[in-house]
Design an enzyme around this catalytic site. Structure first.
Site: not given
Ligand SMILES: NC(=O)c1ccc[n+]([C@@H]2O[C@H](COP(=O)([O-])OP(=O)(O)OC[C@H]3O[C@@H](n4cnc5c(N)ncnc54)[C@H](O)[C@@H]3O)[C@@H](O)[C@H]2O)c1
Length: 441
Positions: A282
């Site tokens: 982030c």
């Molecule tokens: N990790 C954090 O602390 C956090 C905090 C706030 C916001 N975010 C935001 O949330 C979003 C997700 O982050 P995250 O950390 O959970 O990511 P992550 O990589 O842990 O999880 C994302 C998941 O989406 C899946 N994926 C990818 N493309 C896909 C598709 N087309 N269809 C279905 N599944 C698909 C991946 O396989 C993965 O399991 C991002 O935009 C991130 O910036 C993350």
């Protein structure tokens, strides 16, 4: 009443009833750090939740009740799966059965620091094949202001349904803080903004069933901008304090003591702490979503660029400190054994994304150091294509210098100070310990 509002009102009533009676079928697209905890909260609240993820290994593990996310234990996940409240699939045809869909897919930056929307685009391309009237769709992935209206709305309308008329469309920023024992998905206030007031209200109603506090805002753009303000605020303040740390270093002042004393001011000051550089999915990334977008409007996001530059200097600053500390002990970096303690991007988690430890290690390696590392949460890592296995913490004793990059609680700091020859502490993990072998950031 115009025809469009009538359709929304009918579809809305049905969905409202389903949400209130917990019979709405909830879908979560992307079962990562954000999606899986969200799926668990809605399943706990009594909904039937289906997770959709492209990764077969993740859907299989969820289906087996086997968690791969630190904040969700398998003991929490397994009963929800066994009771039929939570399932997972790689097949987007599941959207046919769903009443609500939260999109939680990655939004990285490209090498050029342009937003990479490909994950959102591919998820929407699949979803639109099965989207049906009366569905609530909420984007949670962090992104630039305007994404929901400019990208999602037209994409999801390709099947003939219209957002705000046939289905409900919102943006709700995710604020999950992995490893935070006090604030987790259920008790972090949830901001939500919709394409229309009816969309916002549906989003609010939905989250209110599983989360403790919902904050509706007037539009998707406001909700998108909220997240970017929060993370930009953090990134810039960390940039400021990193610059103050470099100034203090030059003047021989202990920056940690300065911050601690400044934080006694009961108003108008909030402590931020210096460190080896930004990490995670982030803070190092999200502000560049904003600067990319504002550039199109002819505004340079100067604070963001400057803080990005200063934060990017920190791994170099740390490596210079290591080199100076070794030189003071009449040793060159080249050929010295350097042990890095903690490589995850922050304390007590296993996430390596954008971890500054990788930069610190790479820079040390380029200067000829012989590297080992220990991290109870990261058994192996990949450094420029080379796989390195974690060493036991005791390897610190064999080294010429230890660099504390991530201050995991599990490390035995007392033993470290007793036995390691030289320690560069980038996190003030050794606060209150006085020893000539400790060099602080
Ligand atoms: N990790 C954090 O602390 C956090 C905090 C706030 C916001 N975010 C935001 O949330 C979003 C997700 O982050 P995250 O950390 O959970 O990511 P992550 O990589 O842990 O999880 C994302 C998941 O989406 C899946 N994926 C990818 N493309 C896909 C598709 N087309 N269809 C279905 N599944 C698909 C991946 O396989 C993965 O399991 C991002 O935009 C991130 O910036 C993350």
């Amino acid at each position: 009443m115009p025809e469009s509002q009538v359709v929304t009102a009918t579809a809305g009533k049905a969905l409202e009833q389903k949400i209130l009676s917990r019979s709405a079928r909830v879908g979560i697209v992307g079962l990562g750090y954000v999606g899986l905890p969200l799926a668990v909260e809605f399943a706990r609240a009594g909904f039937h939740v289906t997770g959709i993820d492209l990764s077969e290994s993740k859907t299989q593990r969820v289906s087996a009740g086997d968690s791969y996310i630190g904040d969700i234990s398998s003991a929490t996940l397994a009963p929800l799966v066994q009771s039929g409240r939570l399932d997972a699939t790689t097949d987007f045809a599941a959207v046919r059965e769903l009443d609500t869909i939260n999109i939680c897919v990655p939004t990285p930056l490209r090498k050029t620091k342009d937003p990479d929307m490909s994950y959102i685009v591919s998820a929407c391309e699949e979803m639109v094949k099965y989207l049906h009237p009366g569905t609530l769709v909420i984007l949670e992935s962090t992104t630039y202001p305007g994404t929901t209206e400019e990208l999602l709305r037209p994409m999801l309308s390709k099947g003939g349904l219209e957002a705000g008329k046939d289905f409900f469309l919102c943006f709700s920023p995710e604020r999950v803080d992995p490893g935070n024992p006090k604030y987790q998905t259920a008790n972090i206030p949830k901001v939500v903004g919709g394409c229309t007031p009816a969309c916002t209200e549906m989003g609010r109603l939905f989250y209110a069933q599983a989360l403790q506090h919902v904050v509706p805002v007037s539009s998707t753009q406001v909700a998108e901008m909220v997240k970017l303000l929060e993370n930009t605020f953090r990134m810039i303040n960390i940039g400021l304090v990193n610059e103050i740390a470099m100034m203090c270093d030059r003047m021989g002042i202990n920056v940690w003591e300065v911050i601690e004393a400044a934080a006694t001011k009961p108003f108008g000051f909030m402590p931020f702490f210096p460190g080896p550089g930004l990490g995670g999915h982030c803070i190092p990334i999200d502000p560049f979503y904003l600067s990319w977008k504002t550039k199109q409007a002819g505004i340079e996001a100067r604070f963001i660029e400057l803080a990005g530059y200063i934060n990017g200097q920190m791994p170099h600053f740390v490596v210079d400190k290591v080199q100076n500390a070794l030189n003071d002990a009449s040793k060159p970096v080249r050929g010295s054994r350097i042990h890095v303690m903690g490589v995850a991007y922050k304390r007590d988690i296993d996430d390596m994304r954008e971890s500054p430890a990788l930069d610190v290690m790479m820079l040390l390696e380029r200067r000829g150091a012989v590297l080992t590392y220990s991290d109870p949460h990261v058994p192996k890592l990949n450094l420029e294509g080379l796989e390195i296995q974690a060493s036991p913490e005791e390897a610190a004793v064999e080294s010429d210098c230890v660099v504390i990059v991530t201050d995991h609680a599990a490390f035995d700091y007392r033993a470290l100070v007793e036995r390691a020859p030289l320690i560069v502490d980038t996190r003030n993990a050794l606060k209150g310990v006085n020893s000539p072998k400790i060099v602080r950031l």
